[in-house]
Write a protein that holds these residues in place. Structure first.
Motif, PDB file in Angstrom:
ATOM      1  N   GLN A 134       0.322  -0.930   0.033  1.00 22.03           N
ATOM      2  CA  GLN A 134      -0.064  -0.057   0.381  1.00 22.03           C
ATOM      3  C   GLN A 134       0.684   1.518   0.112  1.00 22.03           C
ATOM      4  O   GLN A 134       0.773   1.833  -0.387  1.00 22.03           O
ATOM      5  CB  GLN A 134      -0.857  -0.463   1.312  1.00 22.03           C
ATOM      6  CG  GLN A 134      -1.972  -1.196   1.293  1.00 22.03           C
ATOM      7  CD  GLN A 134      -3.096  -0.917   0.397  1.00 22.03           C
ATOM      8  OE1 GLN A 134      -3.742  -0.143  -0.248  1.00 22.03           O
ATOM      9  NE2 GLN A 134      -3.850  -2.168  -0.239  1.00 22.03           N
ATOM     10  N   SER A 135       2.165   0.749   0.707  1.00 23.82           N
ATOM     11  CA  SER A 135       2.908   2.481   0.766  1.00 23.82           C
ATOM     12  C   SER A 135       4.379   1.780   1.233  1.00 23.82           C
ATOM     13  O   SER A 135       4.881   0.851   1.044  1.00 23.82           O
ATOM     14  CB  SER A 135       2.208   3.677   1.495  1.00 23.82           C
ATOM     15  OG  SER A 135       1.958   2.450   2.670  1.00 23.82           O
ATOM     16  N   GLN A 136       5.743   3.051   0.578  1.00 17.88           N
ATOM     17  CA  GLN A 136       7.165   2.451   1.043  1.00 17.88           C
ATOM     18  C   GLN A 136       6.685   3.610   2.263  1.00 17.88           C
ATOM     19  O   GLN A 136       6.705   4.306   3.069  1.00 17.88           O
ATOM     20  CB  GLN A 136       7.347   2.775   0.460  1.00 17.88           C
ATOM     21  CG  GLN A 136       7.861   2.411  -1.490  1.00 17.88           C
ATOM     22  CD  GLN A 136       8.389   0.244  -0.345  1.00 17.88           C
ATOM     23  OE1 GLN A 136       8.889   0.609   0.508  1.00 17.88           O
ATOM     24  NE2 GLN A 136       8.082  -0.767  -1.263  1.00 17.88           N
ATOM     25  N   GLN A 137       7.107   3.231   3.912  1.00 20.54           N
ATOM     26  CA  GLN A 137       6.943   4.133   5.117  1.00 20.54           C
ATOM     27  C   GLN A 137       8.972   3.965   5.314  1.00 20.54           C
ATOM     28  O   GLN A 137       9.308   3.332   5.389  1.00 20.54           O
ATOM     29  CB  GLN A 137       6.241   3.608   5.958  1.00 20.54           C
ATOM     30  CG  GLN A 137       6.229   4.337   7.346  1.00 20.54           C
ATOM     31  CD  GLN A 137       5.229   3.162   8.006  1.00 20.54           C
ATOM     32  OE1 GLN A 137       5.735   2.484   9.233  1.00 20.54           O
ATOM     33  NE2 GLN A 137       4.154   4.220   8.765  1.00 20.54           N
ATOM     34  N   GLU A 138       8.687   5.320   5.515  1.00 14.57           N
ATOM     35  CA  GLU A 138      10.421   5.075   5.821  1.00 14.57           C
ATOM     36  C   GLU A 138      10.820   5.200   7.559  1.00 14.57           C
ATOM     37  O   GLU A 138       9.372   6.435   8.459  1.00 14.57           O
ATOM     38  CB  GLU A 138      10.972   6.534   5.739  1.00 14.57           C
ATOM     39  CG  GLU A 138      12.629   7.055   6.017  1.00 14.57           C
ATOM     40  CD  GLU A 138      12.416   8.644   5.654  1.00 14.57           C
ATOM     41  OE1 GLU A 138      14.292   9.250   6.556  1.00 14.57           O
ATOM     42  OE2 GLU A 138      12.661   8.518   4.745  1.00 14.57           O
ATOM     43  N   VAL A 139      10.944   4.570   8.352  1.00 12.13           N
ATOM     44  CA  VAL A 139      11.285   4.215  10.088  1.00 12.13           C
ATOM     45  C   VAL A 139      11.945   4.613  10.133  1.00 12.13           C
ATOM     46  O   VAL A 139      13.086   4.345   9.607  1.00 12.13           O
ATOM     47  CB  VAL A 139      10.341   2.927  10.072  1.00 12.13           C
ATOM     48  CG1 VAL A 139      10.429   2.567  10.913  1.00 12.13           C
ATOM     49  CG2 VAL A 139       8.863   2.325   8.749  1.00 12.13           C
ATOM     50  N   THR A 140      12.535   5.010  11.446  1.00 11.73           N
ATOM     51  CA  THR A 140      13.477   5.305  12.090  1.00 11.73           C
ATOM     52  C   THR A 140      14.135   4.149  13.008  1.00 11.73           C
ATOM     53  O   THR A 140      13.464   2.708  13.051  1.00 11.73           O
ATOM     54  CB  THR A 140      13.349   6.539  13.489  1.00 11.73           C
ATOM     55  OG1 THR A 140      12.838   7.358  12.160  1.00 11.73           O
ATOM     56  CG2 THR A 140      14.205   6.456  14.314  1.00 11.73           C
TER      57      THR A 140
END
Length: 823
Positions: free
Chosen positions: A412-418
């Motif tokens: 559904q999306s690409q999420q930038e995660v810490t």
């Protein structure tokens, strides 16, 4: 047929009676006939106990057919409708592997179930079988779907399952999980008796279709064929005859691994396919900061000086998100954010092709929609990722439920995660090792520091895992941590106003463990496991050469331990020799985890009252309305204002339940327990593919070394209680809780240090002191009866055990404080 002939012969004999007796004499001499007790079974009128594969009959997409899934005009209900706990089962390709279930019986007045027969071997028998249309057995591939095909064996009473009376039903309680994707036939026999000592009888419907008699309607004939196939399969082994059978019903256990296994394949394929982004952990240059300084900024002081020897950094990784974004700010807006397939179910495609062919044969070609097989944007990926088996037909299979037939989830999306990174600062760590601990000095290995992936618990955050970093740095480990979905820095801000609308760390636990949409709860669990797979792969492509990303181990606490078996199973299952090392996890440490999520949540001393109260509020029964009114009355003034907070619901439910007990309202209490049982069945079935119990046998088979600790308490009155969040054992499900999970993973309980072995070993350590979070904090816990002294001792010992176990990669374990562990 013999039974039917027998009953006809008796009728004829009575009709032929002669001599001097009159009909009135016969009536007077004949004792009154008490109707028979029977098995409830009348599928045509919706009378059927679940689990039962008859609800798979005519499936549109390979999932269970739940009444209400289709609207009046035959169109699938919207995705949000599957928030209904019962309807959620319609998104699954089978039943639960572990939840207890019942087969209902009906009794005449003043007759009941003989409890001793219900709990005796032989009254219920369970056979493992291969069903028709098998994807794995060539002999059964051509047999019609839903029909029994081949006998594989019989389960053993007392080893694999037990039974007992449960009101007007016989309850079947697994002692081991059923095999995911396998099929079983439940058989009730004439050994099941009523209180008069008579055998329970088949229902009239079952008795009719189980005989080889001519039937009229298509539905009767179809049911007859299915039931006869069940009986033919189970009697083929020669251990049971048809005359012994009063009921038989098949159940296919849902698939567990295909979707997460597909995700691993997609991650591996990203190394070659530019259309699939490869996760990469990036750690930018940043000023030196220690974990001690991080804690100080949070007002935490008085820590071990070793935290001054742990460097703290922040990096990032981009993860594929299979959960969609909600459009509103209410918990109900999360209802349709669960995972969906990228492609059309091949079952739905075959059904559409068959429907079109039927129209052609009927001369109704003009009614065929020529656009049904127009392809969508995912057609190339569906074809390429499935070796040509799957297609993207937007008009076919609108619901796109993920199943063993259709296992490719849609990103559904690409999420930038810490990514939180820590590393040893050698001068400080070596001073502590040599001056305080009597250990030799460390040097950074040539390949860099080995890495511990750490995963936090529910309502917690990655920063809470920093409490372990000093012990790990002393042993020469770096660490990497991310937040679970909808936790910490990964909360959901629907309107981008800078404030999270959904965050389980700072708001409601329902944002993650969503009781209003069980499929969302399931897929949060699966997303957590998928994120760890992507993080593990992404570590291989970091720009930090001080990390040895070919040597990775894992620590999970609470929820981190719950999702670990799914993650580790996929990470360590061989895929390709060129990529297997990129996912490998060498050893695992689990603190305060457990399996059988629905069961342990309902029985959790900490979460149970909130879960039960929330379930009751939404059940729609008269007790639901009464509970709501009770919460709004002065009777619960000690619970605070009647608002939908977890504290208010928990306290209110406890007060309400206590009041019913005091008033002797046994009917209401029974009704509430019925609601909880129904919810437990639906919830566990929906959550199964994310539940660690279903991955335990794979962990054991893979031989991955696993350490686990559990607080079992000291057994003293008013003493240290067992874990109050995830109970070590549950009352209503013998394979739920912490200890059953450890047993299923093959862990050996130990109370003494374990000498080094050539290969890794798996251990369970039971603590008499401490509480659910003792691995992270020495603080006392009054609710758990954990004193300051006991809690501090537990924290010190748990961290020591984990660090020494992981540093040997599971080959040895150090236990120093034997006074607080037990067998």
């Amino acid at each position: 047929m013999k039974k039917m002939l027998l009953s006809l012969a008796i009728t004829a004999a009575l009709a032929g009676c002669g001599g001097g007796e009159t009909l009135e004499d016969v009536k007077n001499d004949t004792p009154p006939v008490i109707p028979s007790a029977t098995v409830k079974f009348d599928p045509a009128n919706g009378v059927i106990s679940v689990p039962n594969d008859l609800l798979m009959s005519g499936t549109k997409d390979g999932t269970i057919n739940i009444p209400g899934e289709l609207s009046a005009n035959g169109v699938s209900v919207p995705r949000s409708a599957y928030a209904n706990p019962s309807l959620a089962l319609g998104a699954l390709d089978g039943w639960s592997s572990q939840v207890p279930y019942k087969i209902d019986l009906t009794f005449p007045a003043n007759v009941s179930l003989d409890e001793s027969s219900a709990g005796a071997p032989g009254s219920v028998r369970i056979f493992e079988v291969v069903m028709g249309a098998s994807l794995t057995d060539a002999d059964c591939a051509a047999v019609p779907a839903g029909a029994g095909c081949k006998l594989l064996g019989e389960l053993t009473f007392g080893v694999d399952f037990i039974t007992k009376a449960s009101g007007n039903a016989v309850a079947i309680i697994p002692l081991k999980p059923f095999k995911a994707g396998s099929s079983y036939i439940n058989v009730l026999t004439t050994e099941l008796k009523d209180s008069l000592g008579r055998s329970i009888e088949p229902s009239s419907t079952y008795g009719l279709v189980s005989e080889e008699t001519p039937l009229i309607t298509e539905s009767q004939l179809a049911l007859q064929g299915v039931v006869n196939s069940y009986e033919n399969v189970v009697t083929s082994g020669g251990t049971i005859s048809k005359d012994d059978i009063i009921f038989s019903g098949a159940m296919t256990i849902q698939s567990v691994g295909p979707v997460l296994g597909t995700i691993k394949k997609l991650l591996a394929a990203s190394l070659q396919n530019p259309a699939l982004p490869t996760p990469m952990v990036q750690i930018p240059e940043q000023p030196l900061l220690t974990v001690e300084q991080v804690f100080a900024s949070q007002g935490v002081t008085g820590l071990s000086p070793a935290f001054a020897g742990v460097q703290y950094q922040k990096g990032s990784v981009t993860l594929p998100m299979y959960l969609s974004q909600p459009e509103g700010k209410e918990i109900s807006n999360l209802a349709d954010t669960y995972w969906q397939g990228m492609c059309s179910s091949p079952v739905a495609v075959l059904n559409q092709q068959a429907a079109d062919q039927a129209l052609r044969e009927a001369g109704k070609e003009d009614e065929i929609d020529p656009t049904m097989f127009d392809v969508g944007p995912y057609e190339p990926l569906c074809q390429g990722l499935s070796e040509g088996r799957l297609h993207d037909y937007p008009k076919i299979d609108i619901t796109r439920h993920l199943t063993k037939y259709n296992p490719i989830p849609k990103v559904q999306s690409q999420q930038e995660v810490t990514v939180q990174i820590t590393k040893p600062i050698l001068p400080v760590i070596n001073f502590i090792r040599t001056q305080s601990l009597g250990m030799s000095a460390l040097e950074m290995p040539a390949g860099g520091w080995p890495v511990v992936i750490m995963q936090h618990g529910i309502t917690s955050k990655k920063e809470d895992m920093l409490a372990l970093t000093a012990s790990l740095a002393i042993q020469g480990f770096a660490t990497a941590s991310i937040d679970h979905p909808v936790h910490g820095e990964r909360g959901i801000d629907v309107d981008d106003d800078g404030n999270d609308d959904f965050n389980a760390s700072t708001g409601s636990v329902l944002a993650y463990m969503n009781l209003q949409s069980l499929l969302v709860a399931r897929d949060n669990l699966r997303q957590s496991a998928a994120d760890l797979l992507a993080l593990r792969l992404g570590l291989n492509f970091t720009n930090d050469t001080s990390l040895n990303t070919s040597d990775v181990v894992f620590i999970g606490h609470s929820l981190g331990s719950v999702v670990a078996p799914a993650f580790v199973t996929q990470a360590n299952t061989p895929l390709d020799s060129q990529v297997d090392g990129l996912f490998k996890v060498n050893s695992v440490a689990l603190a305060s985890g457990g399996g059988g999520i629905a069961s342990f949540l309902l029985e959790s001393a900490s979460f149970g009252p909130f879960v039960q109260g929330s379930v009751l509020l939404s059940a729609g029964t008269s007790e639901s309305a009464e509970f709501q009114a009770y919460r709004e009355s002065s009777a619960v003034s000690n619970c605070g204002e009647a608002v939908s907070t977890s504290e208010s619901i928990s306290c209110g439910y406890g007060e309400y339940y206590t009041s019913l007990n005091a008033a002797g309202e046994m009917t209401k209490l029974a009704n509430i327990q019925g609601v909880m049982s129904q919810f437990s069945f639906a919830a566990q079935t929906a959550l199964d593919s994310g539940d660690p119990t279903n991955y335990a046998s794979a962990i054991k088979a893979l031989g991955t070394p696993v350490y686990m600790n559990v607080v079992v308490g000291d057994g003293e009155v008013n003493g240290n209680k067992p874990d109050q969040v995830i109970p070590p054992m549950t009352v209503n499900n013998p394979i739920a809780g912490s200890l059953p999970l450890a047993n299923l993973m093959g862990l050996t309980t130990v109370t003494q240090s374990q000498a080094p072995t050539d290969n890794g070993m798996s251990y369970l350590v039971k603590f008499t002191k401490g509480h659910h979070s003792s691995v992270l904090t020495p603080a006392p816990n009054a609710a758990a009866g954990a004193t300051a002294e006991g809690s501090a001792a537990a924290t010190s010992e748990m961290q020591l055990q984990i660090a020494t176990y992981l540093v040997t990669r599971g080959r040895a374990l150090s236990i120093q404080n034997t006074e607080i562990v037990t067998d």
